[in-house]
Design a protein around this motif. Structure first.
Motif, mmCIF file in Angstrom:
data_model
loop_
_atom_site.group_PDB
_atom_site.id
_atom_site.type_symbol
_atom_site.label_atom_id
_atom_site.label_comp_id
_atom_site.label_asym_id
_atom_site.label_seq_id
_atom_site.Cartn_x
_atom_site.Cartn_y
_atom_site.Cartn_z
ATOM 1 N N THR A 149 91.093 49.810 13.633
ATOM 2 C CA THR A 149 91.682 48.472 13.505
ATOM 3 C C THR A 149 90.639 47.411 13.823
ATOM 4 N N LEU A 150 90.533 46.430 12.947
ATOM 5 C CA LEU A 150 89.575 45.345 13.135
ATOM 6 C C LEU A 150 90.118 44.306 14.116
ATOM 7 N N ALA A 151 89.204 43.628 14.791
ATOM 8 C CA ALA A 151 89.607 42.562 15.708
ATOM 9 C C ALA A 151 89.850 41.246 14.986
ATOM 10 N N ASP A 152 89.396 41.147 13.738
ATOM 11 C CA ASP A 152 89.511 39.909 12.963
ATOM 12 C C ASP A 152 90.298 40.174 11.682
ATOM 13 N N PRO A 153 90.805 39.115 11.039
ATOM 14 C CA PRO A 153 91.486 39.298 9.754
ATOM 15 C C PRO A 153 90.617 40.087 8.784
ATOM 16 N N TYR A 154 91.239 40.979 8.021
ATOM 17 C CA TYR A 154 90.489 41.951 7.225
ATOM 18 C C TYR A 154 89.574 41.327 6.184
ATOM 19 N N ASP A 155 89.865 40.095 5.747
ATOM 20 C CA ASP A 155 89.046 39.479 4.698
ATOM 21 C C ASP A 155 88.165 38.361 5.231
ATOM 22 N N SER A 156 88.054 38.253 6.549
ATOM 23 C CA SER A 156 87.248 37.186 7.143
ATOM 24 C C SER A 156 85.769 37.568 7.141
ATOM 25 N N GLY A 214 78.931 32.523 -0.992
ATOM 26 C CA GLY A 214 79.107 33.594 -0.013
ATOM 27 C C GLY A 214 80.446 34.282 -0.087
ATOM 28 N N GLY A 215 81.337 33.805 -0.946
ATOM 29 C CA GLY A 215 82.640 34.441 -1.084
ATOM 30 C C GLY A 215 83.738 33.656 -0.385
ATOM 31 N N LEU A 216 84.978 34.006 -0.684
ATOM 32 C CA LEU A 216 86.158 33.347 -0.131
ATOM 33 C C LEU A 216 87.065 34.378 0.506
ATOM 34 N N THR A 217 87.755 33.986 1.574
ATOM 35 C CA THR A 217 88.800 34.862 2.094
ATOM 36 C C THR A 217 89.980 34.813 1.137
ATOM 37 N N THR A 218 90.896 35.753 1.299
ATOM 38 C CA THR A 218 92.036 35.811 0.381
ATOM 39 C C THR A 218 92.849 34.532 0.430
ATOM 40 N N THR A 219 93.057 33.997 1.624
ATOM 41 C CA THR A 219 93.858 32.778 1.739
ATOM 42 C C THR A 219 93.127 31.556 1.199
ATOM 43 N N GLN A 220 91.793 31.622 1.100
ATOM 44 C CA GLN A 220 91.022 30.483 0.578
ATOM 45 C C GLN A 220 90.948 30.481 -0.942
ATOM 46 N N THR A 221 91.452 31.512 -1.583
ATOM 47 C CA THR A 221 91.317 31.608 -3.033
ATOM 48 C C THR A 221 92.391 30.837 -3.786
ATOM 49 N N ALA A 264 81.265 41.453 8.340
ATOM 50 C CA ALA A 264 80.073 41.792 9.132
ATOM 51 C C ALA A 264 80.315 43.029 9.984
ATOM 52 N N THR A 265 81.542 43.155 10.530
ATOM 53 C CA THR A 265 81.873 44.322 11.354
ATOM 54 C C THR A 265 81.769 45.611 10.548
ATOM 55 N N VAL A 266 82.326 45.609 9.339
ATOM 56 C CA VAL A 266 82.314 46.824 8.521
ATOM 57 C C VAL A 266 80.898 47.160 8.074
ATOM 58 N N LYS A 267 80.091 46.149 7.758
ATOM 59 C CA LYS A 267 78.696 46.425 7.389
ATOM 60 C C LYS A 267 77.960 47.095 8.548
ATOM 61 N N ASN A 268 78.156 46.559 9.760
ATOM 62 C CA ASN A 268 77.510 47.156 10.938
ATOM 63 C C ASN A 268 78.053 48.553 11.229
ATOM 64 N N LEU A 269 79.379 48.721 11.033
ATOM 65 C CA LEU A 269 79.991 50.026 11.281
ATOM 66 C C LEU A 269 79.443 51.069 10.316
ATOM 67 N N ARG A 270 79.287 50.680 9.063
ATOM 68 C CA ARG A 270 78.709 51.610 8.090
ATOM 69 C C ARG A 270 77.310 52.041 8.518
ATOM 70 N N ALA A 271 76.500 51.079 8.940
ATOM 71 C CA ALA A 271 75.141 51.421 9.364
ATOM 72 C C ALA A 271 75.158 52.366 10.561
ATOM 73 N N ASP A 314 97.807 40.798 16.311
ATOM 74 C CA ASP A 314 96.463 41.332 16.115
ATOM 75 C C ASP A 314 96.121 41.217 14.638
ATOM 76 N N PRO A 315 95.156 40.379 14.254
ATOM 77 C CA PRO A 315 94.934 40.072 12.834
ATOM 78 C C PRO A 315 94.462 41.252 12.004
ATOM 79 N N GLY A 316 93.848 42.256 12.658
ATOM 80 C CA GLY A 316 93.343 43.384 11.876
ATOM 81 C C GLY A 316 94.365 44.446 11.579
#
Length: 729
Positions: free
Chosen positions: A507-514, A399-406, A519-526, A425-427
């Motif tokens: 501005t996102l409410a969560d860290p940009y790579d979480s 499913g992928g890794l966040t930047t800090t998990q890489t 999920a937020t950006v996918k929903n926003l695009r739709a 604010d993480p975003g």
């Protein structure tokens, strides 16, 4: 059968010698370019994507609004107790020192913000990403700038305040620093491992030198070619590609050398003249080595169908490495080896005794006889073992890794990012970027503000501020000009529309790579795609989504193409259809088993958070393309023996005579890929483990047991529809 005492030499021999001399000159000169490859690397997500990706289109369009393209980043100032007024003054002094660093967007630096507990301050410090003429700044230059920023902050802050990098800028530098070990630790470790294995295999203090120096020359030739192609933007070189190139050249080169030297040792028992022995060995081993290299090269070039530029260019990068390795191992190595004489095999120098038939004695002769006696139980048992290994696939999370998990370690940028996410604010710093029709901007802003996962502060969704206008205002009126200003920038300080289009940031409410941000950006695009006008959504998070989607697309497209291509190569080589089909099925089974075991180890032993979407494709290409090599080495020898002794006898003789050299080659290749774990990156550690384990599994189980036992059981029909399928044993 007694071999002839002399071999005819002609123009091809002198051609090989001439090419060997040229390889020596070019490879020697190209050695210095290996260290220069980092200068032409591109490790940002945007460079991985094609121009058709939505995030790429947003990036290109937004560049018209932003006069100075930047990479966002933060500098954190942290203490175990609340920051004092003196500390805050020191932080302002650090801001001035940072502003003086070349490569920092001075106009974009914002005033320090402080955490709610008063112990941490955050300073937004964007790095300039392009030169004045629009040329992207290379990664090593960005790393120097970021390091200079942190050094300036640390020098000003002293020992009482901890200074840490954070944000995309800091994490990009962490990636670049991780790849900086390519020139030293990775290659050095790989060479050391291969040398130790060759000392054990050859039992000679001298012979190991020849394959190693040949591999180093091959790496030099390939580095020279790749450097100029990458510099001319004809291919994209990433740190991952460079790391894989080094171990691929060293591992594959040693494999080819082992096969050639093994056949050379055989022929030295028949020929008094070492040059005649080498010419015969070259002719006998060339078909298998050339077919092996061709299979790997064609398989790698199938990556050209990829949507990801990184995968698309990994194919040519790795294919160039294999091509140069083949050239060196089939020209330079045989020339210097035969010129050196028999003494290189000391203390086990082969004598002229016509005793090169090793198929009836030795360890592999006994193994071959055992498999022949219990062939059906052998291939069924091997299949069951592979099927049991496949069960572990359920543990593999791609499913992928966040930047800090890489990262397998914890560089300062990861520590800083974790601190930032816990205190601010993480975003912030990596917003969603939307290009919209100016007339529809208000509707887009309203829709974005109500979207779940978007920050709720009044300045969370705004038209892009014009930092040049803000800087000019502050210069003329001073800080009082913006005193009390909250929310979005006033209209007069926003960017001017261009061709009826403007730029909106959210501005996102969560860290940009979480996962939550994705999920937020996918929903926003739709949501915004359903609005009137042309709305495009980009930014760091959207780029990650597009990279992941492209990786999934590549997995579905390229894997079948590689299988078809390799099948066709095998069909031509073996002049049959059934044998190639069986080899393909066994290698795919081995690949699936390697994925299963990898899933278990990643989750329950190494504790990795998951795997990248590209991991299955990388593992497949290298395992199938390289794993099929050993079957090529085996089956070409089996076919050669079958022509004289029949199929079943040919299987046992082929396994007996190739068993030792192929197993040694597999161990060398597995060890070189395992060395990828030297770099502190989860992706390369996972690829290294999967390929290393898969190669050993393929070498020990598939090639040594499954393929010969199944071939023995099927008999001469395995060569269907060629004439061998009808010939009497």
């Amino acid at each position: 059968m007694t071999a002839p005492t002399t071999v005819r030499r002609g123009r091809p021999v002198f051609t090989v010698i001439a090419v060997a001399i040229l390889v020596l000159l070019v490879g020697g000169a190209g050695g210095s370019y290996q260290g220069k490859l980092s200068e032409v690397q591109k490790n940002d997500n945007a460079s991985y994507l094609p121009g058709s990706a939505e995030s790429t289109r947003v990036s290109n369009e937004s560049a018209e609004f932003i006069k100075v393209p930047t990479i966002p980043g933060f500098v954190l100032f942290d203490k175990t107790e609340p920051l004092t007024d003196a500390d805050k003054t020191t932080i302002l002094d650090a801001q001035k020192a940072i502003s003086a660093v070349d490569g920092v967007d001075t106009d974009g630096i914002a005033a320090p913000t402080y955490s709610s507990d008063g112990r941490t301050a955050s300073l937004f410090v964007p790095l300039v990403a392009e030169t004045d003429d629009g040329t992207p700044i290379q990664g090593d230059a960005l790393a120097e700038t970021e390091n200079a920023v942190i050094a300036a902050a640390q020098q000003t802050a002293g020992d009482t305040i901890t200074v840490l990098p954070a944000g995309p800028g800091g994490l990009l530098v962490a990636f670049i620093d991780a790849f900086s070990g390519l020139d030293g630790a990775l290659l050095g470790a790989a060479l050391l491992v291969v040398i130790l294995i060759l000392l054990v295999v050859y039992r000679s203090p001298v012979l190991w030198f020849f394959p190693i120096i040949s591999a180093v020359l091959a790496l030099g030739v390939s580095s020279l070619i790749i450097y100029f192609l990458a510099k001319a933007d004809l291919l994209t070189l990433t740190g991952q590609s460079q790391g894989i190139l080094s171990v691929l050249v060293l591992g594959a080169g040693t494999d080819y050398a082992l096969l050639l030297i093994s056949r050379y040792r055989e022929e030295l028992h028949n020929y008094e003249n070492r040059f005649d022995a080498m010419i015969t060995a070259w002719k006998e081993s060339a078909p298998a080595i050339f077919a092996s290299a061709a299979t790997v090269i064609i398989g790698l070039l199938c990556l050209s169908f990829s949507e990801l530029n990184s995968n698309k260019s990994l194919g040519p990068v790795a294919a160039i490495g294999i091509g140069c390795t083949l050239l060196v191992m089939m020209t330079f190595l045989p020339v210097v080896l035969s010129a050196a004489g028999r003494w290189v095999f000391w203390p086990r120098k082969p004598k002229i005794d016509h005793a090169s038939d090793l198929t009836t004695h030795g360890l592999w002769g006994r193994i071959a006889a055992l498999i022949a006696a219990r062939h059906r139980a052998a291939w069924i048992g091997a299949t069951v073992v592979l099927l049991l290994c496949i069960i572990g696939v359920v543990s593999l999370d791609t499913g992928g890794l966040t930047t800090t998990q890489t990262f397998t370690n914890k560089p300062p940028a990861v520590t800083g990012q974790e601190l930032y996410d816990s205190k601010f604010d993480p975003g912030t710093g990596a917003p969603v970027v939307m290009t919209v029709d100016a007339a529809d901007a208000a509707g887009v802003i309203e829709a974005a503000r109500s979207a779940p996962g978007i920050a709720t502060k009044e300045n969370s969704v705004c038209v892009q501020a014009d930092f040049a206008k803000i800087a000019a205002l502050l210069q003329s009126l001073g800080p009082a000009a913006l005193a009390g200003q909250t929310g979005c920038a006033p209209v007069q300080l926003q960017v001017e529309p261009i061709d009826g289009r403007t730029l909106v940031n959210a501005t996102l409410a969560d860290p940009y790579d979480s996962p939550a941000a994705l999920a937020t950006v996918k929903n926003l695009r739709a949501t915004v795609h359903d609005l009137p006008g042309d709305v495009r959504v980009g930014g760091q998070t959207a780029t990650t989504i597009d990279v992941q989607d492209a990786a999934v697309h590549d997995n579905k497209l390229i894997i079948p193409i590689v299988l078809v291509v390799i099948f066709l190569v095998l069909a031509v080589l073996l002049r049959a259809l059934l044998a190639p089909l069986i080899l393909i099925v066994t290698v795919v089974l081995s690949f699936a088993a390697a994925l299963g075991v990898s899933g278990l180890f990643f989750t329950h032993v190494f504790g990795f958070a998951g795997a990248d979407q590209s991991f299955p494709l990388f593992a497949f290409v290298f395992l199938v393309a390289l794993g099929i090599d050993y079957n090529i080495f085996l089956m070409t020898r089996v076919r050669e023996e079958t022509l004289e002794h029949g199929t079943r006898e040919g299987v046992t003789r082929g396994l007996a005579v190739t068993g030792g050299v192929i197993t040694s080659a597999g161990i060398v290749l597995a060890a070189t890929f395992a060395v990828l774990g030297v770099l502190p990156l989860v992706f390369l550690a996972e690829v290294g483990f999967a390929v290393a384990f898969g190669v050993l599994l393929d070498t020990i189980v598939v090639r040594s047991i499954l393929v010969p036992a199944l071939s023995y059981d099927i008999g001469k029909k395995i060569w269907w529809p060629s004439a061998l399928a009808k010939a009497a044993d």
